[in-house]
Design an enzyme around this catalytic site. Structure first.
Site, PDB file in Angstrom:
ATOM      1  CE1 TYR A  50      -3.106  -2.980   0.447  1.00  0.00           C
ATOM      2  CE2 TYR A  50      -3.640  -2.199   2.649  1.00  0.00           C
ATOM      3  CZ  TYR A  50      -3.830  -3.099   1.617  1.00  0.00           C
ATOM      4  OH  TYR A  50      -4.753  -4.100   1.762  1.00  0.00           O
ATOM      5  CG  HIS A 108      -1.119  -8.720   0.261  1.00  0.00           C
ATOM      6  ND1 HIS A 108      -0.730  -7.414   0.417  1.00  0.00           N
ATOM      7  CD2 HIS A 108      -2.429  -8.668  -0.080  1.00  0.00           C
ATOM      8  CE1 HIS A 108      -1.761  -6.612   0.189  1.00  0.00           C
ATOM      9  NE2 HIS A 108      -2.798  -7.352  -0.125  1.00  0.00           N
TER      10      HIS A 108
END
Length: 278
Positions: A50, A108
């Site tokens: 991110y 992830h």
């Protein structure tokens, strides 16, 4: 407003509603997280990819909230699965967050084409043993991925964070998770704007019956299913609205009607398929 917590399979507790910072620009992250903390959120979900872990860390430091009162999650990105990369990756994340330990560290994506997610999971177990994270889990993992890492290590993830909303409920994964005491975290819980969930009759009817907004009705559906949920907004009024979901209960009939919104053919998926992400 105190958000209820649920207990993970490792004995640690996790707040059932959190604030996710996916797609929050790095320059805006500190203020967004500060506002979320001011409103009452104590569970913050970020990820290395991110690019905004530093903003999360700055907000935590500025908040004055005791570390023990916060639950911080970050994630291992796909290109850090090999060798000792997971250890290097979490060290980088901790430095950016200005923390000694996160509460939850997730793989992830499985990236099965690279065939290194079992190794990544083995390293996650080591990171937990080293005290760098309290709990470990995965994100976007399908049942075959889950079965493989458990067979290889004997360690079941504490959570699996997956795309989940009324039009895409991923029941094969949620059924497996329930059978193995894995908590499901819902990302994109409101459909990410692709579906008119808020105009669907089961949602509008439930919202009207309880004097709530359609978004609150959908979030309540997630919570009563036992899922951990991450609604995302940078608007204070929406942050407050999303948190105001603990003073009512949907009926069994209302939950069943929302359950029936999933056509069951996978067409509700918004994100990429986990087997195709590299």
């Amino acid at each position: 407003m105190t958000v209820p917590s649920i207990v993970l399979n490792d004995g640690n507790s996790i707040p059932q509603l959190g604030y996710g910072v996916f797609k929050v620009p790095p320059a805006d992250t500190q203020r967004a997280v500060e506002e979320a903390l001011e409103v009452g959120y104590r569970h913050i979900d970020t990820a290395a990819i991110y690019g905004n872990e530093e903003g999360v860390g700055a907000a935590i430091a500025a908040s004055g909230i005791a570390r023990d009162d916060l639950f911080i999650t970050t994630k291992l990105w796909n290109d850090r699965h090999d060798g000792d990369e997971p250890a290097a990756a979490i060290a980088e994340s901790l430095a950016k967050l200005a923390l000694d330990q996160v509460d939850l560290y997730l793989v992830h994506w499985p990236t099965p084409a690279a065939d290194n997610y079992v190794h990544a999971w083995e390293k996650m177990i080591e990171l937990r043993a080293a005290g760098l994270t309290r709990s470990i889990g995965v994100s976007n993992h399908l049942v075959p991925h889950l079965e493989r890492i458990v067979a290889a290590t004997g360690v079941v993830p504490a959570v699996n964070q997956i795309e989940l909303h009324p039009a895409y409920q991923q029941r094969e994964i949620t059924d497996w998770a329930a059978a193995h005491d894995v908590k499901i975290e819902s990302w994109g819980p409101l459909g990410q704007g692709k579906y008119d969930l808020f105009g669907a009759e089961p949602v509008t009817a439930a919202a009207a019956a309880h004097g709530k907004t359609p978004a609150q009705a959908v979030l309540r559906w997630h919570l009563q299913k036992g899922f951990v949920v991450f609604p995302k907004s940078v608007r204070r009024e929406r942050l407050e609205e999303n948190l105001d979901v603990f003073d009512f209960d949907l009926t069994d009939t209302e939950i069943a009607a929302i359950d029936a919104m999933d056509p069951g053919d996978g067409s509700g998926r918004v994100s990429a398929h986990p087997d195709e992400v590299d």
